[in-house]
Design a protein around this motif. Structure first.
Motif, short mmCIF file in Angstrom:
data_model
loop_
_atom_site.label_atom_id
_atom_site.label_comp_id
_atom_site.label_asym_id
_atom_site.label_seq_id
_atom_site.Cartn_x
_atom_site.Cartn_y
_atom_site.Cartn_z
N LEU A 126 -22.19 -53.18 -23.80
CA LEU A 126 -22.65 -54.43 -24.38
C LEU A 126 -21.90 -54.69 -25.68
N TYR A 127 -21.60 -55.95 -25.94
CA TYR A 127 -20.96 -56.35 -27.20
C TYR A 127 -22.04 -57.04 -28.03
N ILE B 180 -7.25 -52.54 -19.06
CA ILE B 180 -7.35 -53.89 -19.60
C ILE B 180 -8.80 -54.12 -20.03
N SER B 181 -9.01 -54.32 -21.32
CA SER B 181 -10.36 -54.54 -21.85
C SER B 181 -10.51 -56.00 -22.27
N LEU B 182 -11.45 -56.68 -21.63
CA LEU B 182 -11.75 -58.08 -21.91
C LEU B 182 -13.23 -58.19 -22.27
N ARG B 183 -13.63 -59.37 -22.70
CA ARG B 183 -15.05 -59.59 -22.95
C ARG B 183 -15.56 -60.71 -22.04
N LEU C 117 -13.29 -52.02 -12.19
CA LEU C 117 -14.12 -51.91 -13.38
C LEU C 117 -14.49 -50.45 -13.62
N ASP C 118 -14.31 -50.00 -14.86
CA ASP C 118 -14.68 -48.64 -15.25
C ASP C 118 -15.90 -48.73 -16.17
N GLU C 119 -17.07 -48.37 -15.64
CA GLU C 119 -18.30 -48.48 -16.40
C GLU C 119 -18.32 -47.56 -17.60
N THR C 120 -17.60 -46.44 -17.53
CA THR C 120 -17.61 -45.50 -18.66
C THR C 120 -16.88 -46.07 -19.88
N ARG C 121 -16.03 -47.07 -19.65
CA ARG C 121 -15.30 -47.70 -20.76
C ARG C 121 -15.78 -49.13 -21.01
N SER C 122 -16.98 -49.44 -20.56
CA SER C 122 -17.56 -50.78 -20.72
C SER C 122 -18.91 -50.65 -21.41
N THR D 82 -20.40 -58.73 -23.08
CA THR D 82 -20.03 -57.36 -22.74
C THR D 82 -18.55 -57.14 -22.95
N THR D 83 -18.20 -55.92 -23.26
CA THR D 83 -16.80 -55.49 -23.24
C THR D 83 -16.57 -54.79 -21.90
N MET D 84 -15.63 -55.29 -21.12
CA MET D 84 -15.40 -54.79 -19.77
C MET D 84 -13.98 -54.22 -19.67
#
Length: 811
Positions: free
Chosen positions: A180-181, A221-224, A173-178, A196-198
């Motif tokens: 709240l949605y 990989i960006s998921l919610r 997980l990369d917090e800088t690219r995550s 969230t967008t993770m």
């Protein structure tokens, strides 16, 4: 000086509480610049920091916590699909000083008693789980404010582990690219929703093929991820005891207050809460009907088919005494399908066809279903369309015929799919014996029922049923029927199932049907007909008819000729599941989930005559004449053009780009051999022969060698298929003879068969003067020397064939 120091120290101690009180920030002060979301669990959004702050007003009060994936990966193989649910947990907030702990009590072990000490003993004997710890940042009148950002921004669904387990790469997980949605972060009176967008990053540069196929950049990989806090329902839900003859998923736990004479494990069925407005009436409207909402992103005519199919369940609820108690509606625009207040049917897109699912969110304390969540794979319908296309070869004029029977069949299957998956969310398991009971349940896996009409043409008009089944009505009555006051519910439910069995309506579950060494001859996936062997022979007639018509008319004008192979695969293997069903007669046993005193048959042997009949029918499907494609078809399939990939939906080939008819025959022959040589089946053959003179391993091998090895030698492609069949049979004999799962008696029988074959081949080698035949015999003897090198393929060479379906729900 000493006195002065002491006075200062005392003064400092006296002032500390006042300093502490002065430094305690109120919630209003802390959140004055934030956006407030009032509702079940009030929370605040701080745009300047990107944080979510949660207000906790009550402690040690249980609520439901649920996670889900609202925006997925798009790969069926990996399984991170849109709509997939995470674990359902009952949790509570507990305060210890300035710490707030989220605790999950252990509801698997309980003491259902009014004795507090007895309850405490059980609670202290089994571990609880503390899911998270928060720190108080502000407080007002007993309510506290905590920073919940890290809780919501964690890898709550273990996505990194799932990707690694599926060999798709090492992602973190990369917090800088995550973040709240906020579009799906909402609050309601009885539930709070967070999304969230993770983004998961792979810095190694090595990612799997499935990820590469569906992501624009496989490095990220960006998921919610969706999180729900939901108020638990009141305590008025009435549980219903599980019966082994009923098809329900269960809520199970151990009750340590149970008397020693009673079972300690308690099993209650999972079901929705449904009550009559008029409990005294035979038929009544419901106080609160069960409403399912269909994804508003589904196009027509698919939407109409799904609406119609899912609505069939109302027929079953009508039979249970309810009026319009089950309803289907289109999801209103702007409604979040992850909201636990809505039962939803999601339309899920993937890069490849894959399973559909029906899951329920149930109260872990009681089994009350709070939300039905269905995920339907959008590409499965195209496989059904392809099957119909291959069977009908409809493009005589090059383009779609006006009646488009393929679309009619595919839409009919979608109705079945919708009603099936919704059935899981009503609490029901699969029932894989219903195909042998006149298609009595939509909870079976149905293949298309193709028949030959009076003109000897394939007819798909009765491919699927158009209504709920008789067993489904029994199932809903068992789970939802409301009995008048004074009725002994246990007796009434027992009578319901007993009467059903007398009418030939019973239940056999997943475990019995999915095992490759399956025992019950009538418990199968994707089979048809009341008798598996009779139906196999009929299905083979359909297959022969379809292949006789197969050719240019099987694809539309303008389609590359190479695409004929895509249509050929489901036609050539049209019999695959009926073959599997017939193999279960061999070493099989009829049985039921009988209850003491209910009068049902408990177990019944399959006669040797029945087994021989099944074995001969199965082996007939491996006849080279059956497996050899005609030259006219082979010549029609060139290599695929550029930009048309070779994929898993096609036959494996050993001929490079050229179509390989031997590989097609190998796939078809491997399917029955893999089931026949399942070690569980072989071990049973040995035991049943000893017990009651049933079919033995020696009998089975004699039939196989007589038909596959000792028959008249063929020439041409049929000759090559015959040799291939012989070597595949040898592979299974050798592989199982050294398999530790095989019993000693089974190994002994196989070694005897191998030795007999060695003797026979050695004698043939001495007589033959044909160099080609000599080489073939030498190969056989060489393989016999090294049984440990024999690798049975277990029908992995065959393209995936299930026309449409779901998981174990599990489904």
């Amino acid at each position: 000086m000493m006195k002065l120091y002491v006075l200062r120290s005392l003064l400092l101690l006296f002032l500390i509480p006042f300093y502490a009180k002065a430094q305690t920030v109120s919630i209003a002060e802390k959140t004055k610049t934030m956006k407030v979301y009032n509702g079940y669990k009030p929370f605040y959004w701080d745009e300047t920091t990107g944080k979510i702050w949660l207000q906790i007003d009550t402690f040690d009060e249980e609520f439901l916590y649920q996670t889900a994936i609202p925006a997925g990966l798009g790969s069926n193989e990996v399984g991170l699909d849109r709509g997939k649910l995470g674990a359902t947990s009952v949790v509570k907030f507990s305060r210890v000083g300035n710490k707030i702990l989220m605790i999950q009590p252990n509801y698997s072990y309980r003491a259902i008693t009014n004795d507090a000490a007895e309850k405490r003993a059980v609670e202290q004997s089994f571990a609880q789980s503390i899911l998270w710890g928060f720190t108080v940042a502000a407080e007002t009148s007993g309510s506290v404010l905590v920073d919940a950002t890290s809780f919501f921004m964690r890898d709550a669904l273990k996505i990194s582990a799932i990707l690694q387990t599926n060999s798709q790469g090492t992602y973190a997980l990369d917090e800088t690219r995550s973040a709240l949605y906020l579009d799906r972060t909402k609050n309601f009176p009885m539930n709070s929703e967070f999304e969230t967008t993770m983004t998961f990053v792979n810095n190694s540069g090595k990612s799997g093929a499935y990820v590469n196929a569906v992501t624009p950049a496989s490095e990220a990989i960006s998921l919610r991820i969706h999180h729900s806090f939901v108020a638990l329902p009141d305590s008025n839900f009435k549980t219903r005891t599980y019966d082994a003859r009923s098809p329900y998923n269960t809520n199970s736990y151990f009750d340590y207050s149970t008397p020693i004479s009673e079972p300690i494990q308690k099993n209650f069925i999972n079901r929705h809460r449904l009550e009559k407005k008029d409990p005294l009436a035979d038929r009544s409207e419901a106080v609160k009907p069960i409403i399912y909402y269909l994804d508003n992103g589904i196009p027509e005519p698919i939407r109409g088919a799904l609406l119609e199919g899912a609505s069939w369940w109302n027929q079953a609820f009508e039979s249970a005494g309810f009026i319009n108690a089950f309803q289907i509606k289109i999801l209103p625009e702007g409604t979040d399908p992850m909201d636990l207040r809505y039962n939803v049917i999601n339309w899920v897109h993937r890069s490849t066809r894959g399973w559909s699912y029906g899951y329920s969110i149930a109260d872990p304390r009681t089994g009350e279903i709070l939300k039905g969540n269905v995920s339907l794979g959008s590409l499965r319908v195209r496989q059904d369309y392809l099957i119909a296309q291959g069977l009908l070869a409809p493009f005589e004029n090059g383009d779609l015929p006006a009646d488009n029977k393929m679309l009619q069949m595919a839409l009919q299957r979608l109705k079945q799919l919708a009603v099936h998956e919704v059935g899981h969310t009503l609490g029901l398991m699969h029932n894989y014996i219903s195909s042998a009971q006149n298609r009595s349940s939509v909870m079976d896996y149905p293949p298309p029922m193709a028949t030959l009409n009076s003109n000897d043409e394939i007819d798909l008009s009765n491919a699927y049923t158009n209504e709920i089944g008789d067993w489904d009505k029994i199932s809903i009555q068992y789970g939802y029927k409301q009995f008048p006051n004074g009725t002994d519910e246990a007796v009434a439910l027992d009578n319901l199932l007993t009467d059903a069995s007398k009418k030939g309506l019973t239940f056999i579950s997943d475990r019995d049907a999915r095992d490759a060494g399956g025992l019950h001859p009538n418990a199968n996936l994707w089979d048809t007909g009341n008798d598996p062997v009779t139906e196999l022979k009929r299905v083979m007639q359909i297959r022969a008819k379809a292949l006789s018509k197969f050719g240019e008319n099987s694809i539309r004008k303008g389609t590359p000729m190479a695409m004929l192979e895509d249509v050929l695969v489901p036609v050539f293997l049209f019999h695959r599941y009926q073959v599997e069903a017939a193999t279960k007669v061999i070493g099989g046993q009829y049985y039921s989930y009988a209850i003491k005193g209910d009068g049902q048959m408990v177990t019944k042997s399959v006669s040797k005559e029945e087994q021989l009949n099944a074995l001969n029918a199965v082996v007939d499907c491996m006849d080279p004449k059956v497996l050899a494609l005609p030259e006219r078809i082979i010549k029609l399939i060139p290599p695929r053009p550029a930009n048309y990939d070779y994929d898993r939906e096609l036959f494996n080939r050993k001929t490079g780009l050229a179509f390989d008819p031997l590989a097609a025959a190998e796939a078809a022959a491997d399917i029955p051999l893999s089931f026949l040589f399942n070690t569980s089946r072989l071990n049973r053959l040995v035991e049943y022969q000893a017990e009651n003179g049933g079919l033995g391993i020696d009998d089975m091998i004699q039939v196989l060698t007589t038909k596959l090895w000792n028959g008249q030698k063929s020439i041409g492609l049929e000759g090559l298929i015959q040799q291939q069949n012989e070597q595949m049979l040898l592979t299974y004999l050798l592989a199982v003879s050294v398999n530790d799962s095989a019993s000693f008696a089974t190994k002994a029988g196989l070694l005897k068969a191998i030795d007999d074959l060695k003797t026979k081949v050695t004698a043939q080698l001495k007589k033959t003067k044909n160099n080609t035949q000599k080489g073939y015999l030498l190969l056989t003897l060489e393989r016999i020397k090294s049984p440990e090198k024999a690798k049975a393929t277990l029908h992995q060479t065959a393209p995936p064939g299930a026309p449409i379906g779901c998981g174990t729900n599990e489904n």
